[in-house]
Design a protein around this motif. Structure first.
Motif, PDB file in Angstrom:
ATOM      1  N   SER A 122      49.556  36.492  24.174  1.00 25.65           N
ATOM      2  CA  SER A 122      48.796  35.644  24.752  1.00 25.65           C
ATOM      3  C   SER A 122      49.406  35.213  25.943  1.00 25.65           C
ATOM      4  CB  SER A 122      48.313  34.422  23.854  1.00 25.65           C
ATOM      5  OG  SER A 122      49.360  33.684  23.340  1.00 25.65           O
ATOM      6  N   VAL A 123      50.462  35.317  26.383  1.00 25.82           N
ATOM      7  CA  VAL A 123      51.307  34.869  27.383  1.00 25.82           C
ATOM      8  C   VAL A 123      50.658  35.683  28.497  1.00 25.82           C
ATOM      9  CG1 VAL A 123      53.360  34.635  28.359  1.00 25.82           C
ATOM     10  CG2 VAL A 123      53.159  33.811  26.189  1.00 25.82           C
ATOM     11  N   PRO A 124      50.238  35.105  29.689  1.00 23.46           N
ATOM     12  CA  PRO A 124      49.722  36.236  30.852  1.00 23.46           C
ATOM     13  C   PRO A 124      50.795  36.734  31.432  1.00 23.46           C
ATOM     14  CG  PRO A 124      49.425  33.761  31.231  1.00 23.46           C
ATOM     15  CD  PRO A 124      49.895  33.902  29.759  1.00 23.46           C
ATOM     16  N   SER A 125      50.710  37.722  32.231  1.00 24.62           N
ATOM     17  CA  SER A 125      52.012  38.192  32.973  1.00 24.62           C
ATOM     18  C   SER A 125      51.817  37.673  34.313  1.00 24.62           C
ATOM     19  CB  SER A 125      51.531  39.791  33.274  1.00 24.62           C
ATOM     20  OG  SER A 125      50.501  39.989  34.178  1.00 24.62           O
ATOM     21  N   GLU A 126      53.174  37.811  35.043  1.00 22.65           N
ATOM     22  CA  GLU A 126      53.275  37.210  36.474  1.00 22.65           C
ATOM     23  C   GLU A 126      52.289  37.716  37.245  1.00 22.65           C
ATOM     24  OE1 GLU A 126      55.623  34.985  37.546  1.00 22.65           O
ATOM     25  OE2 GLU A 126      56.197  34.731  35.361  1.00 22.65           O
ATOM     26  N   ALA A 127      51.751  39.019  37.168  1.00 23.03           N
ATOM     27  CA  ALA A 127      50.839  39.583  37.995  1.00 23.03           C
ATOM     28  C   ALA A 127      49.685  39.056  37.970  1.00 23.03           C
ATOM     29  CB  ALA A 127      50.767  41.255  37.917  1.00 23.03           C
ATOM     30  N   ALA A 128      49.118  38.580  36.740  1.00 24.28           N
ATOM     31  CA  ALA A 128      47.639  38.040  36.465  1.00 24.28           C
ATOM     32  C   ALA A 128      47.949  36.406  37.164  1.00 24.28           C
ATOM     33  CB  ALA A 128      47.766  37.822  35.086  1.00 24.28           C
ATOM     34  N   ASN A 129      48.937  35.965  37.287  1.00 27.39           N
ATOM     35  CA  ASN A 129      49.017  34.661  37.906  1.00 27.39           C
ATOM     36  C   ASN A 129      49.043  34.930  39.304  1.00 27.39           C
ATOM     37  OD1 ASN A 129      49.175  32.846  35.810  1.00 27.39           O
ATOM     38  ND2 ASN A 129      51.304  32.696  35.655  1.00 27.39           N
ATOM     39  N   ALA A 130      49.640  35.907  39.750  1.00 28.65           N
ATOM     40  CA  ALA A 130      49.568  36.079  41.432  1.00 28.65           C
ATOM     41  C   ALA A 130      48.151  36.868  41.526  1.00 28.65           C
ATOM     42  CB  ALA A 130      50.543  37.323  41.666  1.00 28.65           C
ATOM     43  N   GLU A 131      47.582  37.236  41.079  1.00 28.43           N
ATOM     44  CA  GLU A 131      46.129  37.413  41.557  1.00 28.43           C
ATOM     45  C   GLU A 131      45.009  36.726  41.495  1.00 28.43           C
ATOM     46  OE1 GLU A 131      44.800  40.337  38.144  1.00 28.43           O
ATOM     47  OE2 GLU A 131      46.204  41.879  38.809  1.00 28.43           O
ATOM     48  N   THR A 132      45.378  35.423  40.900  1.00 32.35           N
ATOM     49  CA  THR A 132      44.460  34.250  40.944  1.00 32.35           C
ATOM     50  C   THR A 132      44.412  33.511  42.551  1.00 32.35           C
ATOM     51  OG1 THR A 132      44.927  34.008  38.705  1.00 32.35           O
ATOM     52  CG2 THR A 132      43.963  32.187  39.963  1.00 32.35           C
ATOM     53  N   ASP A 133      43.244  33.444  42.800  1.00 34.72           N
ATOM     54  CA  ASP A 133      43.069  32.705  44.328  1.00 34.72           C
ATOM     55  C   ASP A 133      43.733  31.501  44.067  1.00 34.72           C
ATOM     56  OD1 ASP A 133      42.034  32.286  46.726  1.00 34.72           O
ATOM     57  OD2 ASP A 133      40.252  31.546  46.051  1.00 34.72           O
ATOM     58  N   PRO A 134      44.587  31.161  45.416  1.00 31.82           N
ATOM     59  CA  PRO A 134      45.001  29.675  45.333  1.00 31.82           C
ATOM     60  C   PRO A 134      44.004  28.609  45.223  1.00 31.82           C
ATOM     61  CG  PRO A 134      46.091  30.856  46.747  1.00 31.82           C
ATOM     62  CD  PRO A 134      44.995  31.888  46.402  1.00 31.82           C
ATOM     63  N   ARG A 135      42.810  28.776  45.844  1.00 32.75           N
ATOM     64  CA  ARG A 135      41.801  27.787  45.595  1.00 32.75           C
ATOM     65  C   ARG A 135      41.403  27.564  44.241  1.00 32.75           C
ATOM     66  NH1 ARG A 135      37.979  30.007  50.220  1.00 32.75           N
ATOM     67  NH2 ARG A 135      38.890  31.605  49.337  1.00 32.75           N
ATOM     68  N   THR A 136      41.070  29.014  43.557  1.00 34.99           N
ATOM     69  CA  THR A 136      40.891  28.899  42.083  1.00 34.99           C
ATOM     70  C   THR A 136      41.688  28.225  41.028  1.00 34.99           C
ATOM     71  OG1 THR A 136      39.551  30.940  42.556  1.00 34.99           O
ATOM     72  CG2 THR A 136      39.838  30.367  40.047  1.00 34.99           C
ATOM     73  N   ARG A 137      43.065  28.219  41.565  1.00 34.74           N
ATOM     74  CA  ARG A 137      44.162  27.539  40.616  1.00 34.74           C
ATOM     75  C   ARG A 137      44.151  26.124  40.876  1.00 34.74           C
ATOM     76  NH1 ARG A 137      49.873  30.687  40.813  1.00 34.74           N
ATOM     77  NH2 ARG A 137      50.050  29.114  39.369  1.00 34.74           N
ATOM     78  N   ALA A 138      43.781  25.703  42.192  1.00 35.66           N
ATOM     79  CA  ALA A 138      43.713  24.296  42.420  1.00 35.66           C
ATOM     80  C   ALA A 138      42.495  23.754  41.818  1.00 35.66           C
ATOM     81  CB  ALA A 138      43.698  24.086  44.079  1.00 35.66           C
ATOM     82  N   LEU A 139      41.221  24.145  41.750  1.00 36.24           N
ATOM     83  CA  LEU A 139      40.327  23.771  41.124  1.00 36.24           C
ATOM     84  C   LEU A 139      40.281  23.632  39.593  1.00 36.24           C
ATOM     85  CD1 LEU A 139      37.250  23.036  41.388  1.00 36.24           C
ATOM     86  CD2 LEU A 139      36.551  24.959  41.268  1.00 36.24           C
ATOM     87  N   ILE A 140      41.003  24.879  38.955  1.00 36.58           N
ATOM     88  CA  ILE A 140      41.242  24.540  37.561  1.00 36.58           C
ATOM     89  C   ILE A 140      42.298  23.378  37.298  1.00 36.58           C
ATOM     90  CG2 ILE A 140      42.610  25.789  35.932  1.00 36.58           C
ATOM     91  CD1 ILE A 140      41.446  28.539  36.950  1.00 36.58           C
ATOM     92  N   ALA A 141      43.440  23.449  38.005  1.00 34.83           N
ATOM     93  CA  ALA A 141      44.190  22.332  38.113  1.00 34.83           C
ATOM     94  C   ALA A 141      43.507  20.784  38.273  1.00 34.83           C
ATOM     95  CB  ALA A 141      45.375  22.395  39.064  1.00 34.83           C
ATOM     96  N   LEU A 142      42.683  20.882  39.117  1.00 37.59           N
ATOM     97  CA  LEU A 142      42.045  19.449  39.101  1.00 37.59           C
ATOM     98  C   LEU A 142      40.754  19.133  38.113  1.00 37.59           C
ATOM     99  CD1 LEU A 142      41.296  19.488  43.024  1.00 37.59           C
ATOM    100  CD2 LEU A 142      42.885  18.113  41.834  1.00 37.59           C
ATOM    101  N   LEU A 143      40.079  20.155  37.734  1.00 37.23           N
ATOM    102  CA  LEU A 143      39.365  20.149  36.266  1.00 37.23           C
ATOM    103  C   LEU A 143      40.330  19.724  35.164  1.00 37.23           C
ATOM    104  CD1 LEU A 143      36.958  22.943  37.094  1.00 37.23           C
ATOM    105  CD2 LEU A 143      36.295  20.673  36.987  1.00 37.23           C
ATOM    106  N   HIS A 144      41.323  20.398  34.958  1.00 35.42           N
ATOM    107  CA  HIS A 144      42.353  20.063  33.902  1.00 35.42           C
ATOM    108  C   HIS A 144      42.639  18.439  33.936  1.00 35.42           C
ATOM    109  CE1 HIS A 144      44.820  20.408  30.772  1.00 35.42           C
ATOM    110  NE2 HIS A 144      46.146  20.218  31.499  1.00 35.42           N
ATOM    111  N   ALA A 145      43.162  17.933  35.381  1.00 33.04           N
ATOM    112  CA  ALA A 145      43.506  16.685  35.361  1.00 33.04           C
ATOM    113  C   ALA A 145      42.416  15.611  35.008  1.00 33.04           C
ATOM    114  CB  ALA A 145      44.050  16.526  36.798  1.00 33.04           C
ATOM    115  N   ALA A 146      41.170  15.974  35.359  1.00 33.15           N
ATOM    116  CA  ALA A 146      40.195  15.283  35.232  1.00 33.15           C
ATOM    117  C   ALA A 146      39.858  15.240  33.741  1.00 33.15           C
ATOM    118  CB  ALA A 146      38.720  15.581  36.091  1.00 33.15           C
ATOM    119  N   GLY A 147      40.150  16.084  33.168  1.00 35.96           N
ATOM    120  CA  GLY A 147      39.781  16.297  31.643  1.00 35.96           C
ATOM    121  C   GLY A 147      38.384  17.005  31.472  1.00 35.96           C
ATOM    122  N   LEU A 148      37.987  17.482  32.590  1.00 35.29           N
ATOM    123  CA  LEU A 148      36.739  18.477  32.431  1.00 35.29           C
ATOM    124  C   LEU A 148      36.816  19.937  32.073  1.00 35.29           C
ATOM    125  CD1 LEU A 148      35.130  16.731  35.804  1.00 35.29           C
ATOM    126  CD2 LEU A 148      34.458  16.213  33.068  1.00 35.29           C
TER     127      LEU A 148
END
Length: 91
Positions: free
Chosen positions: A24-50
């Protein structure tokens, strides 16, 4: 929403018949493929508990991998914690 959902499931291989369950551990390549804006949005949604409310089936390990090094989301999380504490009635 689709980009967030695909980012949360990227790098997860489906187990095949006769093979051991996929990691279930994602690869480094999968993290690199994720758009930085999408990663930021995911992080902010997670921080807000949403994030968990919007995507209840999201892999918690994947969320941690995507949000672990995003300092603005940690600042937002801390600010929200302080606001909640200030809004609590003093006992």
């Amino acid at each position: 929403m689709k980009s967030i959902e695909s980012a949360l499931t990227a790098g997860q291989a489906e187990p095949t018949a006769g093979s051991p369950a996929a990691e279930s551990v994602p690869s480094e390549a999968a993290n690199a493929e994720t758009d930085p804006r999408t990663r930021a949005l995911i992080a902010l949604l997670h921080a807000a508990g949403l994030l968990e409310k919007l995507f209840p089936a999201a892999d918690r390990n994947r969320i941690h991998d995507l949000t672990g090094d995003h300092w603005p989301s940690r600042a937002v999380e801390e600010e929200l914690r302080e606001l909640r504490a200030a809004a609590e009635p003093l006992v």
